[in-house]
Write a protein that holds these residues in place. Structure first.
Motif, PDB file in Angstrom:
ATOM      1  N   ARG A  21      15.295  12.910  -9.136  1.00  0.00           N
ATOM      2  CA  ARG A  21      15.172  13.003 -10.593  1.00  0.00           C
ATOM      3  C   ARG A  21      13.754  12.726 -11.088  1.00  0.00           C
ATOM      4  O   ARG A  21      13.254  13.437 -11.973  1.00  0.00           O
ATOM      5  N   ILE A  22      13.094  11.673 -10.562  1.00  0.00           N
ATOM      6  CA  ILE A  22      11.788  11.289 -11.113  1.00  0.00           C
ATOM      7  C   ILE A  22      10.640  11.540 -10.143  1.00  0.00           C
ATOM      8  O   ILE A  22       9.474  11.426 -10.530  1.00  0.00           O
ATOM      9  N   GLY A  23      10.944  11.874  -8.882  1.00  0.00           N
ATOM     10  CA  GLY A  23       9.904  12.216  -7.920  1.00  0.00           C
ATOM     11  C   GLY A  23       9.438  11.028  -7.098  1.00  0.00           C
ATOM     12  O   GLY A  23       9.594   9.873  -7.494  1.00  0.00           O
ATOM     13  N   PRO A  24       8.847  11.298  -5.924  1.00  0.00           N
ATOM     14  CA  PRO A  24       8.435  10.226  -5.010  1.00  0.00           C
ATOM     15  C   PRO A  24       7.384   9.280  -5.580  1.00  0.00           C
ATOM     16  O   PRO A  24       7.440   8.078  -5.346  1.00  0.00           O
ATOM     17  N   GLN A  25       6.385   9.811  -6.304  1.00  0.00           N
ATOM     18  CA  GLN A  25       5.315   8.945  -6.793  1.00  0.00           C
ATOM     19  C   GLN A  25       5.835   7.929  -7.803  1.00  0.00           C
ATOM     20  O   GLN A  25       5.524   6.734  -7.721  1.00  0.00           O
ATOM     21  N   ALA A  26       6.623   8.388  -8.759  1.00  0.00           N
ATOM     22  CA  ALA A  26       7.168   7.472  -9.764  1.00  0.00           C
ATOM     23  C   ALA A  26       8.127   6.483  -9.131  1.00  0.00           C
ATOM     24  O   ALA A  26       8.137   5.295  -9.478  1.00  0.00           O
ATOM     25  N   ALA A  27       8.952   6.958  -8.183  1.00  0.00           N
ATOM     26  CA  ALA A  27       9.918   6.068  -7.543  1.00  0.00           C
ATOM     27  C   ALA A  27       9.227   5.020  -6.682  1.00  0.00           C
ATOM     28  O   ALA A  27       9.580   3.832  -6.723  1.00  0.00           O
ATOM     29  N   SER A  28       8.234   5.432  -5.895  1.00  0.00           N
ATOM     30  CA  SER A  28       7.590   4.481  -4.990  1.00  0.00           C
ATOM     31  C   SER A  28       6.867   3.380  -5.762  1.00  0.00           C
ATOM     32  O   SER A  28       6.799   2.229  -5.299  1.00  0.00           O
ATOM     33  N   VAL A  87       0.827  -1.213   0.000  1.00  0.00           N
ATOM     34  CA  VAL A  87       0.000   0.000   0.000  1.00  0.00           C
ATOM     35  C   VAL A  87       0.862   1.264   0.000  1.00  0.00           C
ATOM     36  O   VAL A  87       0.333   2.373  -0.158  1.00  0.00           O
ATOM     37  N   GLN A  88       2.164   1.117   0.160  1.00  0.00           N
ATOM     38  CA  GLN A  88       3.043   2.287   0.293  1.00  0.00           C
ATOM     39  C   GLN A  88       2.924   3.272  -0.873  1.00  0.00           C
ATOM     40  O   GLN A  88       2.827   4.490  -0.632  1.00  0.00           O
ATOM     41  N   PRO A  89       2.931   2.839  -2.155  1.00  0.00           N
ATOM     42  CA  PRO A  89       2.802   3.829  -3.231  1.00  0.00           C
ATOM     43  C   PRO A  89       1.540   4.667  -3.142  1.00  0.00           C
ATOM     44  O   PRO A  89       1.550   5.855  -3.486  1.00  0.00           O
ATOM     45  N   ALA A 145       6.895   5.617   3.473  1.00  0.00           N
ATOM     46  CA  ALA A 145       6.260   6.613   2.615  1.00  0.00           C
ATOM     47  C   ALA A 145       6.613   8.026   3.061  1.00  0.00           C
ATOM     48  O   ALA A 145       6.944   8.896   2.239  1.00  0.00           O
ATOM     49  N   PHE A 146       6.543   8.281   4.381  1.00  0.00           N
ATOM     50  CA  PHE A 146       6.944   9.590   4.897  1.00  0.00           C
ATOM     51  C   PHE A 146       8.413   9.862   4.578  1.00  0.00           C
ATOM     52  O   PHE A 146       8.790  10.974   4.177  1.00  0.00           O
ATOM     53  N   GLY A 191       2.778  -3.872   9.670  1.00  0.00           N
ATOM     54  CA  GLY A 191       3.001  -3.724   8.235  1.00  0.00           C
ATOM     55  C   GLY A 191       2.550  -2.375   7.715  1.00  0.00           C
ATOM     56  O   GLY A 191       3.239  -1.737   6.914  1.00  0.00           O
ATOM     57  N   LEU A 192       1.387  -1.926   8.185  1.00  0.00           N
ATOM     58  CA  LEU A 192       0.897  -0.606   7.770  1.00  0.00           C
ATOM     59  C   LEU A 192       1.785   0.508   8.319  1.00  0.00           C
ATOM     60  O   LEU A 192       2.046   1.501   7.631  1.00  0.00           O
ATOM     61  N   ALA A 193       2.239   0.352   9.566  1.00  0.00           N
ATOM     62  CA  ALA A 193       3.134   1.353  10.151  1.00  0.00           C
ATOM     63  C   ALA A 193       4.443   1.427   9.383  1.00  0.00           C
ATOM     64  O   ALA A 193       4.994   2.514   9.160  1.00  0.00           O
ATOM     65  N   GLY A 194       4.965   0.271   8.964  1.00  0.00           N
ATOM     66  CA  GLY A 194       6.187   0.264   8.170  1.00  0.00           C
ATOM     67  C   GLY A 194       5.997   0.949   6.829  1.00  0.00           C
ATOM     68  O   GLY A 194       6.858   1.724   6.385  1.00  0.00           O
ATOM     69  N   ALA A 195       4.866   0.672   6.169  1.00  0.00           N
ATOM     70  CA  ALA A 195       4.583   1.325   4.889  1.00  0.00           C
ATOM     71  C   ALA A 195       4.447   2.831   5.060  1.00  0.00           C
ATOM     72  O   ALA A 195       4.938   3.617   4.240  1.00  0.00           O
ATOM     73  N   LEU A 196       3.793   3.255   6.145  1.00  0.00           N
ATOM     74  CA  LEU A 196       3.627   4.689   6.405  1.00  0.00           C
ATOM     75  C   LEU A 196       4.972   5.343   6.699  1.00  0.00           C
ATOM     76  O   LEU A 196       5.258   6.455   6.227  1.00  0.00           O
TER      77      LEU A 196
END
Length: 290
Positions: free
Chosen positions: A229-236, A97-99, A156-157, A148-153
């Motif tokens: 270079r490509i930004g967080p959304q594309a990288a994630s 769910v991270q992206p 992501a942060f 797992g959700l805490a790790g993804a959050l």
């Protein structure tokens, strides 16, 4: 370098992270996950600091600690709790769910527009990972899911803030600061909560060297470079490649089965990665005109 080249270099990081499971289970001593995480981060960070010979200044002392905690200490700690309490497929699906979290945080922190194609690609990637690794009857432990959700959050942060706070230093230096901070934060926790390491074998040393130099130092240099270079959304979105590579390595090296459902998952994951990069590239072309 072209955007395609930047995407390719950034994609190497999550692809290599996909080898972490097989290296950990086949080459490293069991029962000391936090110690393994600390030894993955701290020696690599100190080595990079010796190379760059540049320490943080001003606000970057506390920012490095925050990012080291988010990207390494907290993320890896939650990841191991999730992995211990959940079947691997459930843990990987929860982490996928991270992206989607990055899309929301990018909007809140940096004002990045929310693109429908990015949302659709993130949901498709999550479904693709579920097809790859999730099996019927998998147990759902509430604490494991929360971890797992805490790790993804946390990751992501860390991903969004690494781009938002990007310092005027090289990716090598940026990686050195964060790996060192993350390792230092993990050290006392590992010391207090886990037994000491057993006598290490030659293959244990090989595993630690691989995870430290390749799985941490090299990959995070590429990752933090890619965020700029490509930004967080594309990288994630490239993070979906990690479970894909893990499944393919298990099939190729350990003789694990690869059924039709998993093959469908491979196709869905690759399609979602392509769609997310297309959405990010389209947005990048529109930005100068705007």
């Amino acid at each position: 370098m072209s955007r395609v080249g930047d995407i390719g270099l950034t994609a190497l990081a999550p692809a290599i992270w996909g080898s972490t499971y097989i290296v950990t289970t086949q080459l490293l001593p069991p029962g000391v996950p936090l110690t393994v995480a600390m030894l993955r981060a701290l020696p690599a960070g100190l080595l990079l600091l010796l190379i760059v010979r540049e320490l943080p200044t001003g606000a970057w002392w506390w920012k490095s600690l925050v990012l080291g905690a988010l990207n390494f200490a907290l993320f890896w700690a939650f990841l191991f709790v999730s992995a211990y309490r959940l079947p691997g497929g459930v843990a990987a699906t929860v982490g996928a769910v991270q992206p989607l979290i990055v899309i929301v945080l990018s909007r809140l922190v940096m004002g990045t527009p929310v693109r429908p194609l990015s949302i659709a690609a993130g949901i498709a990637g999550l479904c693709g990972v579920a097809l790859l690794v999730l099996r019927p009857g998998a147990a759902l432990d509430p604490l494991g899911i929360a971890a797992g959700l805490a790790g993804a959050l946390s990751m992501a942060f860390g991903t969004v803030l690494s781009r938002h706070w990007k310092p005027a230093v090289s990716p090598l230096t940026f990686t050195a600061w964060q790996l060192t901070a993350g390792g230092l934060l993990l050290a006392p926790v590992a010391f207090l909560l886990e037994p000491g390491l057993p006598v290490l074998s030659a293959q244990n040393y090989m595993g630690f060297v691989y995870l430290g130099l390749i799985g941490a130092a090299l990959t995070y240099i590429l990752w933090f470079r890619g965020l700029g270079r490509i930004g967080p959304q594309a990288a994630s979105a490239l993070g979906f490649l990690s479970p894909l590579v893990a499944v393919l390595l298990g099939w190729g090296l350990l003789g694990q089965a690869l059924d039709a459902v998993q093959v469908a998952g491979v196709v869905v994951v690759l399609t979602s990665v392509w769609a997310s990069q297309r959405a990010a590239s389209a947005a990048g072309r529109k930005a100068p005109a705007a």
